[in-house]
Write an enzyme that holds these catalytic residues in place. Structure first.
Site, PDB file in Angstrom:
ATOM      1  N   GLU A  43       0.867  -1.187   0.000  1.00 16.35           N
ATOM      2  CA  GLU A  43       0.000   0.000   0.000  1.00 16.35           C
ATOM      3  C   GLU A  43       0.895   1.225   0.000  1.00 16.35           C
ATOM      4  O   GLU A  43       1.708   1.411   0.908  1.00 16.35           O
ATOM      5  CB  GLU A  43      -0.952   0.060   1.199  1.00 16.35           C
ATOM      6  CG  GLU A  43      -1.904   1.252   1.046  1.00 16.35           C
ATOM      7  CD  GLU A  43      -2.801   1.565   2.249  1.00 16.35           C
ATOM      8  OE1 GLU A  43      -3.665   2.455   2.114  1.00 16.35           O
ATOM      9  OE2 GLU A  43      -2.621   0.950   3.308  1.00 16.35           O
ATOM     10  N   ASP A 117      -2.895  11.936  -2.316  1.00 20.77           N
ATOM     11  CA  ASP A 117      -3.006  13.384  -2.494  1.00 20.77           C
ATOM     12  C   ASP A 117      -3.374  13.722  -3.942  1.00 20.77           C
ATOM     13  O   ASP A 117      -2.779  13.181  -4.867  1.00 20.77           O
ATOM     14  CB  ASP A 117      -1.673  14.061  -2.131  1.00 20.77           C
ATOM     15  CG  ASP A 117      -1.351  13.895  -0.656  1.00 20.77           C
ATOM     16  OD1 ASP A 117      -2.250  13.496   0.104  1.00 20.77           O
ATOM     17  OD2 ASP A 117      -0.201  14.173  -0.256  1.00 20.77           O
TER      18      ASP A 117
END
Ligand code: SAH
Length: 217
Positions: A43, A117
Site C-alpha cells: 500500500e 493526495d
C-alpha cells in the site's frame, strides 16, 4: 494526512522491528523482513495503517507492506502492528518517488493506492500516484500481470487516472464510481481511515482496478 508533531515518533519507528527506515537496503530481499515467504502486496501512502491491518488479518497467506513518508502518521500504523504482532504485516518509511530504488523488478505482486493526495495544480500532475509516470514505475516492480487498485473520493483525480491509462499502456479491469453500492466488490473491501470518514459523510467512493496492457502473444 498531516498530524501535528508526535514527539518521539522518529525514535519509535527507528527502533521498531516492524518498520524499515532504510528500505533501499532490502531491495530484492523483502521476503526476509516478514515471518513467512508469500506474495508481497504494497500500500503506497498507507497513513495510519487501518486498511493493511484489516487485510493482513483477513489474508494470512499474503505479506503486506505499507509505505508512508511522514513519521507522525506512520507511527500510528506501527503501533497497530505492535499490538497485533502479525507475521505478514510490516511498514517502511519512504517517499513513493523512489519505488524503483527499493523494490527489484517483479518483487511486488499487487499495489493499493488509497485516497492519495490529488496534487490539483497541473504542473504537479506527475506527482499524482495514478499518473502515467507512476504507472510506469509500478510496471517495473510488479510481477507480470500484477494489478493496481485505486480508491478515491476525488472525481477529478479519478477522471485523470482513467485518462492516464492509455498513455502508460495500461488498461482497466474494473471501473466503479460508487463502490459502496456494489455488493460484489465490497466483499473484499477493507476500509481506510479516509474512506470511513467520506462514507460517513455520504460521499461516493470511486474504485479502479488496472494492469499493464497484456501484449498479444
Ligand atoms: N491511505 C490512507 C491515507 C490517505 S492520505 C487512507 O486512505 O486513509 C495520503 C497519505 O499519503 C498521507 O498519509 C501522506 O502522508 C502520504 N503521502 C503523501 N505523499 C507521499 C509520498 N510522496 N510518499 C509516501 N507517502 C506520501
Amino acid at each position: 494526512m498531516r498530524l501535528r508533531n508526535v514527539p518521539g515518533s522518529q525514535e519509535h519507528i527507528a527502533a521498531s522491528p516492524y518498520c524499515e527506515t532504510e528500505p533501499e537496503k532490502r531491495k530484492g530481499s523483502w521476503q526476509a523482513f516478514f515471518g513467512q515467504e508469500a506474495p508481497l502486496y504494497l500500500e503506497i501512502c498507507c497513513g495510519k495503517g487501518r486498511f493493511l491491518a484489516e487485510h493482513a488479518g483477513r489474508s494470512p497467506q499474503i505479506n503486506f507492506l505499507g509505505i508512508e513518508k511522514y513519521t507522525n502518521v506512520l507511527v500510528k500504523a506501527v503501533q497497530k502492528q505492535e499490538a497485533l504482532l502479525y507475521p505478514n504485516l510490516r511498514f517502511a518509511r519512504m517517499d513513493a518517488e523512489v519505488l524503483e530504488e527499493v523494490f527489484a523488478p517483479g518483487e511486488v505482486a499487487r499495489i493499493y493506492l488509497n485516497f492519495s493526495d490529488p496534487w490539483p495544480k497541473a504542473r504537479h500532475a506527475n506527482r499524482r500516484l495514478p499518473s502515467a509516470a507512476f504507472l510506469r514505475r509500478y510496471g517495473h516492480i510488479l510481477v507480470p500481470g500484477g494489478e493496481v487498485e485505486f480508491k478515491t473520493d476525488d472525481t477529478a483525480l479519478f477522471d485523470f487516472a482513467l485518462e492516464e491509462l492509455p498513455r502508460a499502456e495500461w488498461e482497466a479491469e474494473e471501473i466503479c464510481r460508487d463502490l459502496h453500492a456494489r455488493e460484489d466488490l465490497l466483499a473484499d473491501n477493507c476500509m481506510t481511515e479516509y474512506e470511513t470518514r467520506f462514507v460517513g459523510m455520504g460521499k461516493p467512493i470511486c474504485y479502479l482496478k488496472m494492469h499493464r496492457k497484456r501484449g498479444d502473444i
